[in-house]
Design an enzyme around this catalytic site. Structure first.
Site, short mmCIF file in Angstrom:
data_model
loop_
_atom_site.label_atom_id
_atom_site.label_comp_id
_atom_site.label_asym_id
_atom_site.label_seq_id
_atom_site.Cartn_x
_atom_site.Cartn_y
_atom_site.Cartn_z
CG HIS A 1 5.17 -3.98 -3.08
ND1 HIS A 1 4.79 -3.22 -4.18
CD2 HIS A 1 4.43 -3.51 -2.03
CE1 HIS A 1 3.87 -2.33 -3.81
NE2 HIS A 1 3.64 -2.49 -2.51
CG HIS B 1 -2.85 -7.31 -0.78
ND1 HIS B 1 -3.01 -6.67 0.43
CD2 HIS B 1 -2.63 -6.33 -1.70
CE1 HIS B 1 -2.91 -5.36 0.25
NE2 HIS B 1 -2.67 -5.13 -1.03
#
EC number: 3.1.4.58
Length: 202
Positions: free
Chosen positions: A65, A152
């Site tokens: 995620h 990220h």
């Protein structure tokens, strides 16, 4: 980010031991679809083969995620935080957008995360983050209002060595959904509490 243990109201047992309290974590995140998740998993396998000196704990692809907003560690699943997050999600006016992840790197810290990032951060992603920050700062008290943002996807946690900025085969991700996610420290699975399709009216 290391877990911050919330205060516990548990009492020690007759032997003087107390079980540590469960740490409930809430965050708003971009969740990849199955095709993007598979491409991320292939990329992680390639990095593992190319960098055998990087001793790391590799993240289960089911947990991939990109956190957009961290809502804190708590001693329980706080209904007020869940409600505030759902309300913030409902106010979003960001359309779906493209995000290209094209290099791997390491962050500093204990068990440094090895992450996948993009050379450019899409303007809609910055807008999404800023809209959430403003709404949550106005509605929540005692919950972190984070200002720094480095988008990220975490692929691994290093136990030895760092991954320098490394170009990789680009992963193109069409971002069209935001999720409110609940996890319990030490447990293997996340639980999605709510989803918001971008570009739709709630």
């Amino acid at each position: 980010m290391p877990a911050r243990r919330p205060p516990s109201d548990r009492q020690p047992d007759l032997l003087g031991d107390a079980a540590p309290p469960a740490v409930h974590r809430l965050f708003l995140a971009l969740m990849p679809d199955a095709a993007v998740r598979e491409r991320l998993a292939r990329l992680a396998r390639a990095l593992r083969e190319r960098h055998p000196a990087l001793r790391a704990r590799w993240v289960d692809p089911a947990r991939y995620h990109a956190t957009v907003y961290f809502l804190g560690d708590h001693a329980g699943l706080r209904a007020d935080v869940v409600a505030a997050a759902q309300a913030a999600m409902a106010t979003l006016r960001v359309a779906p957008f493209a995000w290209t992840l094209d290099y791997a790197a390491s962050f500093r810290g204990r068990l440094p995360p090895c992450v996948l990032r993009g050379s450019a951060t899409p303007a809609p992603l910055q807008q999404l983050r800023e809209e959430l920050r403003r709404t949550l700062a106005a509605s929540l008290r005692g919950v972190p209002v984070e200002r720094g943002f480095t988008p990220h996807v975490t692929l691994a946690y290093s136990r030895g060595g760092l991954l320098e900025n490394t170009p990789v085969e680009p992963v193109d991700w069409r971002v069209d959904e935001l999720a409110l996610v609940h996890s319990v420290a030490g447990e293997p699975h996340y639980r999605v509490l709510a989803r918001r399709r971008l570009g739709t009216e709630e």
